[in-house]
Design an enzyme around this catalytic site. Structure first.
Site, mmCIF file in Angstrom:
data_model
loop_
_atom_site.group_PDB
_atom_site.id
_atom_site.type_symbol
_atom_site.label_atom_id
_atom_site.label_comp_id
_atom_site.label_asym_id
_atom_site.label_seq_id
_atom_site.Cartn_x
_atom_site.Cartn_y
_atom_site.Cartn_z
ATOM 1 N N SER A 115 -20.226 5.519 24.719
ATOM 2 C CA SER A 115 -21.452 5.216 23.868
ATOM 3 C C SER A 115 -21.276 4.465 22.715
ATOM 4 O O SER A 115 -20.190 4.395 22.071
ATOM 5 C CB SER A 115 -21.903 6.733 23.510
ATOM 6 O OG SER A 115 -23.118 6.560 22.644
ATOM 7 N N LYS A 136 -21.190 12.872 28.915
ATOM 8 C CA LYS A 136 -22.066 11.721 28.404
ATOM 9 C C LYS A 136 -23.615 11.732 28.744
ATOM 10 O O LYS A 136 -24.532 11.179 27.839
ATOM 11 C CB LYS A 136 -21.504 10.400 29.007
ATOM 12 C CG LYS A 136 -22.453 9.129 28.750
ATOM 13 C CD LYS A 136 -22.157 8.800 27.285
ATOM 14 C CE LYS A 136 -23.150 7.579 26.806
ATOM 15 N NZ LYS A 136 -23.693 6.692 27.778
ATOM 16 N N GLU A 174 -29.595 12.554 22.458
ATOM 17 C CA GLU A 174 -30.001 11.460 21.958
ATOM 18 C C GLU A 174 -31.511 11.287 22.022
ATOM 19 O O GLU A 174 -32.424 10.752 21.311
ATOM 20 C CB GLU A 174 -29.200 9.986 22.725
ATOM 21 C CG GLU A 174 -29.629 8.790 22.273
ATOM 22 C CD GLU A 174 -29.116 7.849 23.269
ATOM 23 O OE1 GLU A 174 -27.771 7.935 23.192
ATOM 24 O OE2 GLU A 174 -29.726 6.898 23.888
ATOM 25 N N HIS A 203 -24.742 13.974 25.907
ATOM 26 C CA HIS A 203 -24.900 13.271 24.740
ATOM 27 C C HIS A 203 -26.274 12.497 24.798
ATOM 28 O O HIS A 203 -26.981 12.449 23.757
ATOM 29 C CB HIS A 203 -23.772 12.423 24.907
ATOM 30 C CG HIS A 203 -23.892 10.999 23.771
ATOM 31 N ND1 HIS A 203 -24.782 9.905 24.215
ATOM 32 C CD2 HIS A 203 -23.369 10.689 22.585
ATOM 33 C CE1 HIS A 203 -24.663 9.041 22.964
ATOM 34 N NE2 HIS A 203 -23.853 9.597 22.148
ATOM 35 N N ASN A 204 -26.622 11.844 26.183
ATOM 36 C CA ASN A 204 -27.789 11.015 26.085
ATOM 37 C C ASN A 204 -28.973 11.912 26.026
ATOM 38 O O ASN A 204 -30.014 11.479 25.351
ATOM 39 C CB ASN A 204 -27.868 10.269 27.408
ATOM 40 C CG ASN A 204 -27.112 9.199 27.272
ATOM 41 O OD1 ASN A 204 -25.911 9.031 26.576
ATOM 42 N ND2 ASN A 204 -27.319 7.995 27.943
#
Ligand code: NBP
Length: 470
Positions: free
Chosen positions: A129, A184, A191, A187-188
């Site tokens: 990222s 990940k 986000e 994480h997104n």
């Protein structure tokens, strides 16, 4: 000829920039791209004078690499990754390491690892990222897969990763199999949630209070100097202050209000539903992107379906202050939901995720980097088995004391008919989590009424059924 120490396959923005980053750290890098012209342009452009070697076949790539080969794939997620694996595999030997650095779905990574198992090729699925800039100057890297393979790539990843303020590289081994891509994905998801929370605050202040984009840019800039300090708040300030050279208007005023998505937020919500994890803010952010894409329908509806006019008659300064506090608390709650999901996933998939390390490597380089991640890291240091961030005294205090701000911001937006779905969903999560008795007793009764699904009681063990119509 000295052999190259590392390879990058796929020279899109991420591949080019990561190859440059790794070469800048003193490693020799071989590159390959399906379309040769891209390789040629890269070698004649940004890669000029760097220790970067171009190759034009997988066989050629395999020949120039030292063994065990370390090859990072940065191609479009999905079938392209399978195609590259199939084509490169005949030129690899047992012990070679293939690293998928794209946004692959974690279940695809699990499948690929199984398929490659017999060949002895090690496979690392890694989240990366930081976008274009991060790839070049230091991303946050979330590798998962075989631990021995991780040890063999660790030096390069540590060198290439962003460094947090305390000097710690923003990379660490996440766990076996698809663990890196799972982290990940979450994480997104976080986000998505934070971006939507910021967008809602922007909408309330811009449309509801009629604050100019320039002024709002100053407000976000000030916020970024304090406890809200984070990459997404920082870039929001810059975006707000940007003028469109063609029209001389704030650039935000000429940008179409339809948000695209590549799917990682949706995957996070889908998986959260599968695991039974409450991710209200992420789900609301995905739904908000979906409704944003219905521009024509919204424009038509806006002409006939009426609601309150965005007009505010209260204390402007107080609302701006409340918006800051509400954004801070709801961002914490978005992280809380993401970490809660990873906790369940860690159990479900035996990933053995270390939440402290995840917070640690998200502190720099990645899109959701924020000062508050330092405090999240410390919360998991205090209690590595913390089931919910809100149970940590520091975060409980913050959220409890700022809930009034969230309620004020939401009721103000609702009164003006300005959608504030992600923040409301976040508060719904908070209120549900702190409520000992929810109305699910009625849901249980309804299920039993129409489907004889039975219900459980507070006062007795067992399953019960009522003949509701007698
Ligand atoms: P893209 O996702 O746009 O992919 C472009 C690359 O994939 C090109 O090198 C292209 O080769 C190659 N490719 C394709 Br498309 N199909 C292929 C196939 N069948 N065989 C071999 N190569 C193929 O690039 P990106 O934006 O650099 O992203 C790379 C990965 O990193 C993606 O998974 C992305 O989701 C992830 N990611 C991106 C960002 C970001 O900010 N862009 C951030 C974090 C992660 P060609 O030149 O021959 O078409």
């Amino acid at each position: 000829m000295n052999k190259a120490q590392f390879a990058v396959v796929g020279l899109g923005v991420m591949g080019q920039n990561l190859a440059l980053n790794i070469a800048n750290k003193g490693y020799s890098v071989a590159v390959y791209n399906r379309t040769d012209q891209r390789t040629i342009d890269f070698l004649n452009g940004p890669a000029q004078d760097k220790a970067i070697i171009g190759t034009y076949s997988y066989e050629g790539l395999a020949k120039v690499l030292e063994t065990p080969r370390r090859i990072l794939l940065l191609v479009k997620a999905g079938p392209a990754v399978d195609a590259v694996i199939d084509e490169i595999k005949p030129y690899l030997n047992p012990g070679d390491i293939l690293i998928d650095g794209g946004n692959s779905y974690f279940e695809d990574t699990e499948r690929r690892i199984k398929v490659l198992d017999d060949s002895g090729i090690n496979y690392i699925g890694t989240g990366v990222s930081g976008g274009e800039e991060g790839a070049l100057h230091g991303p946050s890297i979330m590798p998962g897969g075989d631990r021995v393979a991780w040890e063999a790539i660790k030096d390069i990843f540590m060198a290439a990763a962003a460094k947090a303020e305390d000097g710690e590289p923003c990379v660490d081994y996440m766990g076996p199999r698809g663990a890196g891509h799972y982290v990940k994905m979450v994480h997104n998801g976080i986000e998505y949630a934070i971006m939507q929370l910021i967008a809602e605050v922007y909408d309330l202040l811009r449309r509801g209070l009629n604050i100019s984009a320039q002024e709002l840019g100053d407000i976000f800039r000030q916020w970024n100097d304090g406890e809200l300090s984070s990459y997404l708040v920082e870039i929001t300030a810059e975006i707000l202050k940007k003028t469109d050279p063609d029209t001389d208007q704030p650039i935000l005023d000429v940008i179409l209000d339809e948000a695209k998505q590549k799917g990682t937020g949706k995957w996070t919500s889908q998986n959260a539903f599968d695991l039974g994890a409450p991710t209200h803010a992420i789900n609301a952010a995905v739904a908000s992107r979906i409704i944003s894409s219905m521009k024509a329908a919204r424009v038509a509806a806006s002409e006939s379906i009426t609601g309150p006019k965005p007009a505010f008659s209260g204390d402007v300064r107080q609302l701006i202050e409340a918006a800051k506090e509400a954004l801070f608390a709801s961002m914490i709650l978005a992280y809380t939901q993401g970490f809660g999901l990873m906790r369940l996933a860690s159990q479900e998939f035996d990933y053995d995720l270390d939440m402290r390390n995840i917070a640690k490597i998200w502190r720099a380089g990645c899109i959701i980097r924020a000062d508050m991640l330092d405090d999240i890291m410390r919360a998991f240091e205090r209690d590595k088995d913390l089931t919910n961030l809100m149970l940590d005294a520091y975060f409980k205090d913050i959220v409890v004391h700022r809930q009034g701000a969230i309620r004020h911001v939401i009721t103000t937006a609702i009164g003006m008919g300005i959608p504030i779905y992600a923040m409301s969903a976040t508060l719904g999560y908070f209120d549900s989590y702190r409520t000992a008795r929810l109305p699910a007793n009625l849901t249980q009764a309804q299920r039993d009424y129409f489907g004889a699904h039975t219900y459980r009681r507070l006062d007795k063990e067992g399953s019960f059924h009522t003949d509701w119509q007698s």
